[in-house]
Design an enzyme around this catalytic site. Structure first.
Site, PDB file in Angstrom:
ATOM      1  CD  GLN A 166      35.304  11.475 -13.803  1.00 52.33           C
ATOM      2  OE1 GLN A 166      35.769  10.425 -14.213  1.00 52.33           O
ATOM      3  NE2 GLN A 166      35.617  12.642 -14.331  1.00 52.33           N
ATOM      4  CG  ASN A 167      28.468   9.852 -15.045  1.00 53.33           C
ATOM      5  OD1 ASN A 167      29.265  10.570 -15.641  1.00 53.33           O
ATOM      6  ND2 ASN A 167      28.322   8.572 -15.319  1.00 53.33           N
ATOM      7  CB  VAL A 168      25.424  15.272 -11.957  1.00 59.87           C
ATOM      8  CG1 VAL A 168      26.780  15.913 -11.667  1.00 59.87           C
ATOM      9  CG2 VAL A 168      24.956  15.612 -13.374  1.00 59.87           C
ATOM     10  N   GLY A 178      34.231   4.537 -19.052  1.00 61.30           N
ATOM     11  CA  GLY A 178      33.555   5.675 -19.658  1.00 61.30           C
ATOM     12  C   GLY A 178      34.081   7.029 -19.242  1.00 61.30           C
ATOM     13  CG  HIS A 181      32.342  15.864 -10.738  1.00 59.69           C
ATOM     14  ND1 HIS A 181      32.782  15.365 -11.943  1.00 59.69           N
ATOM     15  CD2 HIS A 181      33.469  16.092 -10.008  1.00 59.69           C
ATOM     16  CE1 HIS A 181      34.105  15.284 -11.935  1.00 59.69           C
ATOM     17  NE2 HIS A 181      34.541  15.719 -10.777  1.00 59.69           N
ATOM     18  NE  ARG A 227      20.937  18.863 -20.183  1.00 62.51           N
ATOM     19  CZ  ARG A 227      20.421  19.885 -20.881  1.00 62.51           C
ATOM     20  NH1 ARG A 227      20.736  21.121 -20.582  1.00 62.51           N
ATOM     21  NH2 ARG A 227      19.576  19.655 -21.878  1.00 62.51           N
TER      22      ARG A 227
END
Length: 229
Positions: free
Chosen positions: A87-89, A170, A105, A57
């Site tokens: 919420q995205n890393v 999103g 997160h 990733r």
């Protein structure tokens, strides 16, 4: 004084940049069962698999760029006090120019000690089983896995309580506790919801506008709407 624009973003905003999501019903993320690569149990069972998964990733992240939706959010800082709760890393919000980004997160480009949550390291290369902190404890991806506490939630609630405008973009509003942030928005605050497949939001007291579009198209519309206030 600029009005405070608080944004809750999810996987859908990064999908247009080429980062796959696991929002679909098959429960797979890049071909892996999320329970194998995104839970404490998965880590305990097969740490090498988990490390390799996030290494892939991390490599993928370095091949993609922020899209128009990320860029418009950054541009809105000229007119609003913008806070992005994501919420995205990934780091696409930051790379687009957003200055106030809170990652609920965790962050893909950081590692942390398995012995101390607050002992963080910037990490852009592969994370290996031989990587340890100064006391010899294994490093792990700085990711909040399913079943783990969300330490940034308290700060996210404080930011949400101060919003003059609240944008949901999103995200399916299915992942808690992040999805519950919308319940902390003052009832007089307008809520804007951008998603190609928007769901109904039960018990929402706020004025609501829904843009059933992908993130970039929705943000183009929203920008004009916000600047018209």
């Amino acid at each position: 004084m600029k009005k405070k624009l608080v944004v809750l973003s999810g996987a859908g905003i990064s999908a247009e940049s080429g980062i796959k999501t696991f929002r679909d019903s098959d429960g797979l993320w890049e071909g892996h069962n999320v329970m194998d690569v995104a839970t404490p149990e998965g880590w305990k069972k097969n740490p090498e698999l988990v490390l390799d998964f996030y290494n892939q990733r991390r490599k993928q992240l370095q091949t993609v760029e922020p899209n128009l939706a990320h860029k418009i959010l950054a541009e809105l800082e000229s007119d609003f006090d913008v806070y992005v709760i994501t919420q995205n890393v990934d780091d696409l919000h930051e790379r687009a120019g957003s200055l106030k980004v809170l990652h609920l997160h965790g962050e893909l480009l950081k590692a942390r000690s398995t012995n101390n949550y607050n002992l963080l390291f910037e990490w852009k290369d592969d994370l290996l089983s031989t990587d340890v902190d100064e006391n010899g404890f294994q490093l792990r991806p700085h990711i909040v896995w399913f079943g783990e506490d969300v330490p940034a939630l308290e700060e996210a609630v404080k930011i949400t309580l101060e919003a003059d405008y609240f944008v949901v973009i999103g995200t399916s509003l299915q992942v808690y506790p992040a999805a519950g942030l919308i319940d902390y928005v003052d009832s007089n605050v307008p809520v804007f919801y951008i998603d190609p497949k928007p769901i109904s939001i039960p018990n929402l007291r706020n004025p609501l506008e829904v843009f059933a579009n992908v993130a970039s198209k929705g943000m183009l519309i929203l920008k004009e709407r916000l600047l018209g206030f």
